[in-house]
Design a protein around this motif. Structure first.
Motif: not given
Ligand code: CDT
Length: 337
Positions: A299-302, A305-307, A311-313
């Motif tokens: 569930l951590c991926r939710n 890997e989003t908000l 490494d993206r934001y």
């Protein structure tokens, strides 16, 4: 020219379904431990909760900060002649008093997390060091991780104006990192009590991949420098741990030594928090009590890997001030008019 970085170039879309990584985890809250309570008595209490948890198929049980003794930093030793400070520290782990806890855990196949006062062997200069420490023990009884409290609250010198002392800064040296370990099917990090109030704690752990953050605490209800905070202790404790969980896409287990200990009332309200920030298990009383939850580490991926896809934001190049200085530097005062 692209203003986005490489992480943005990766394909994005809804998270795909994947199998769960389920773990049954327990918060094992302790009530007060008396100043002269022998280790064997405390260890018996821990073992009783361990057995209760194991009978419910719990795989990891989390005990509080300084779980083996009373919270001794409430006393200034020179003012307490019959207080043998060294008695409160463990110079081996496991030692003769704690070996039964390790033996029981191994026999039951349950892992645990335990806070205690650590006294190290002499270093090359012959100095022994004292830390407020927490260990993570796998289901086979091996110690997989050791964490030493980074944020030491309170004061160093005797402050007689207080109802009771908070001398962690006298009795411990600070740790200096936030390690993480692969264990229990995920990535686990630890923090201790006052650490939970600092966002840097969770962020440092999450940058080490932490999916499960284990935190023991001893929080007196009375906060001498500002008693207006007394009524807010539970709110603040949950506020910081829920924010830490959500902002870092991690589960958090917060475990108290609650109840009244040597006349000092301490916060209970131990809990397990999901990466959504919601509390999914909570103790109901202030004494010895086990609360558990089934957590799916996938569930951590939710969140990760989003908000909160770091490494993206994240913008570390804009956060230099976080490590450049400790205290705030405000703009200069406005000129007098
Ligand atoms: N043990 C510990 O860190 N307790 C502190 C008490 C407040 S500072 C005197 C806490 O942050 O809960």
């Amino acid at each position: 020219m692209s203003l986005i970085d490489d992480a943005d170039a990766a394909a994005s879309g809804p998270l795909s379904e994947s199998g769960g990584r389920w773990l049954r985890v327990a918060a094992a809250q302790l009530g007060g431990v008396a100043r002269h309570e022998p280790r064997s008595s405390v260890v018996d209490r821990l073992i009783a909760m361990m057995r209760q948890a194991a009978s419910a198929d719990v795989e990891l049980i989390v005990f509080p900060e300084l779980a083996l003794t009373t919270f001794f930093p409430r006393w200034y030793v020179e003012g307490e002649p019959d207080l043998d400070l060294d008695w409160f520290y463990e110079s081996e782990m496991p030692g003769p008093d704690t070996q039964p806890l390790f033996d029981e855990a191994k026999a039951l196949g349950i892992g645990f997390c335990l806070g205690y006062a650590e006294l190290t062997p002499p270093d090359e200069d012959g100095r022994r060091h004292r830390y407020n420490t927490q260990i993570l023990v796998e289901r086979d009884g091996t110690i997989v991780g050791k964490y030493r409290k980074v944020h030491l609250p309170g004061h160093r010198e005797h402050e007689p104006w207080r109802e009771f002392q908070h001398l962690e800064r006298r009795y411990f040296e600070p740790g200096d990192d936030f390690p993480t370990w692969r264990a229990f099917g995920g990535v686990v990090g630890m923090a201790i009590c006052n650490d939970r109030r600092w966002p840097e704690t969770y962020r440092a752990l999450a940058l080490g991949g932490a999916e499960l953050i284990l935190i023991g605490y001893n929080t007196p209800i009375h906060y001498a420098p500002d008693p207006s905070q007394n009524a807010l202790q539970s709110f603040h404790s949950h506020l910081v741990m829920q924010a830490g969980a959500y902002q870092n896409g991690a589960f958090v287990v917060g475990v108290a030594k609650g109840g009244t200990e040597e006349g000092v009332e301490s916060l209970a309200d131990s809990c397990i928090i999901a990466p959504s920030g919601r509390i999914i298990a909570l103790t109901a009383h202030t004494g010895d009590e086990v609360a558990f939850a089934d957590i799916d580490l996938e569930l951590c991926r939710n969140y990760k890997e989003t908000l909160f896809q770091f490494d993206r934001y994240r913008r570390p190049e804009a956060y230099g001030v976080l490590t450049e200085r400790r205290g705030p530097v405000s703009p200069p005062p406005l000129p007098e008019t």
